[in-house]
Motif scaffolding. Sequence first.
Motif, PDB file in Angstrom:
ATOM      1  N   UNK A  15      33.289 -18.023 -28.314  1.00 10.89           N
ATOM      2  CA  UNK A  15      32.992 -18.593 -29.613  1.00 10.89           C
ATOM      3  C   UNK A  15      31.488 -18.510 -29.833  1.00 10.89           C
ATOM      4  N   UNK A  16      31.051 -17.920 -30.938  1.00  8.43           N
ATOM      5  CA  UNK A  16      29.651 -18.027 -31.327  1.00  8.43           C
ATOM      6  C   UNK A  16      29.510 -19.380 -32.012  1.00  8.43           C
ATOM      7  N   UNK A  17      28.576 -20.188 -31.533  1.00  8.04           N
ATOM      8  CA  UNK A  17      28.374 -21.537 -32.057  1.00  8.04           C
ATOM      9  C   UNK A  17      26.915 -21.734 -32.420  1.00  8.04           C
ATOM     10  N   UNK A  18      26.651 -22.675 -33.299  1.00  3.21           N
ATOM     11  CA  UNK A  18      25.268 -22.964 -33.661  1.00  3.21           C
ATOM     12  C   UNK A  18      24.645 -23.992 -32.731  1.00  3.21           C
ATOM     13  N   UNK A  19      25.465 -24.773 -32.040  1.00  2.00           N
ATOM     14  CA  UNK A  19      24.954 -25.831 -31.173  1.00  2.00           C
ATOM     15  C   UNK A  19      25.904 -25.994 -29.972  1.00  2.00           C
ATOM     16  N   UNK A  20      25.462 -25.545 -28.807  1.00  2.00           N
ATOM     17  CA  UNK A  20      26.308 -25.605 -27.613  1.00  2.00           C
ATOM     18  C   UNK A  20      26.646 -27.042 -27.243  1.00  2.00           C
ATOM     19  N   UNK A  21      25.691 -27.932 -27.341  1.00  2.46           N
ATOM     20  CA  UNK A  21      25.944 -29.336 -27.012  1.00  2.46           C
ATOM     21  C   UNK A  21      27.039 -29.933 -27.876  1.00  2.46           C
ATOM     22  N   UNK A  57      23.884 -16.532 -29.188  1.00  2.97           N
ATOM     23  CA  UNK A  57      23.197 -15.267 -29.450  1.00  2.97           C
ATOM     24  C   UNK A  57      23.761 -14.512 -30.642  1.00  2.97           C
ATOM     25  N   UNK A  58      24.993 -14.793 -31.048  1.00  2.00           N
ATOM     26  CA  UNK A  58      25.618 -14.074 -32.148  1.00  2.00           C
ATOM     27  C   UNK A  58      25.700 -14.908 -33.405  1.00  2.00           C
ATOM     28  N   UNK A  59      26.059 -14.249 -34.479  1.00  2.00           N
ATOM     29  CA  UNK A  59      26.218 -14.901 -35.768  1.00  2.00           C
ATOM     30  C   UNK A  59      27.473 -15.768 -35.771  1.00  2.00           C
ATOM     31  N   UNK A  60      27.353 -16.976 -36.290  1.00  2.00           N
ATOM     32  CA  UNK A  60      28.514 -17.835 -36.466  1.00  2.00           C
ATOM     33  C   UNK A  60      29.184 -17.384 -37.755  1.00  2.00           C
ATOM     34  N   UNK A  61      30.448 -16.952 -37.653  1.00  2.00           N
ATOM     35  CA  UNK A  61      31.148 -16.459 -38.835  1.00  2.00           C
ATOM     36  C   UNK A  61      32.619 -16.807 -38.743  1.00  2.00           C
ATOM     37  N   UNK A  62      33.224 -16.877 -39.904  1.00  2.00           N
ATOM     38  CA  UNK A  62      34.658 -17.116 -39.893  1.00  2.00           C
ATOM     39  C   UNK A  62      35.348 -15.871 -39.370  1.00  2.00           C
ATOM     40  N   UNK A  63      36.559 -16.020 -38.927  1.00  2.00           N
ATOM     41  CA  UNK A  63      37.285 -14.886 -38.384  1.00  2.00           C
ATOM     42  C   UNK A  63      37.688 -15.132 -36.952  1.00  2.00           C
TER      43      UNK A  63
END
Length: 117
Positions: A15-21, A57-63
């Motif tokens: 999962x690409x996430x904006x906040x790991x915590x 590291x990656x873009x958070x996107x739907x899908x």
Amino acid sequence: MASSGKDKRIDYIEFNVSDIGRARSFYGQAFGWTFTDYGPSYCEFSDGNLKGGFATAGEVRSGGPLVILFADDLADALKRVDKAGGKILRPVFSFPGGRRFHFADPDGYELAVWSDK
């Protein structure tokens, strides 16, 4: 070469996430997952059966998450994906623990294949 028993099976989901915590807190509280940190931009999770990761590291996107399959022979898997009509999005690259490549299936879904060899 003997098969590992994991060949051609879904092995890992990222999962690409904006906040790991925040992701750790949510999945830990909601589902009881456990976690292993690999630096500030990557955290592995385990649900007791399947492992996956949270990456910033990656873009958070739907899908949805990145589905990762395992291959005993990465070069052979790359040839099979190409021959079947997959589009290689990211050629083979190394990471701690192995090597992998990313591809798009005919509908445009991005998946990856990895090997520990």
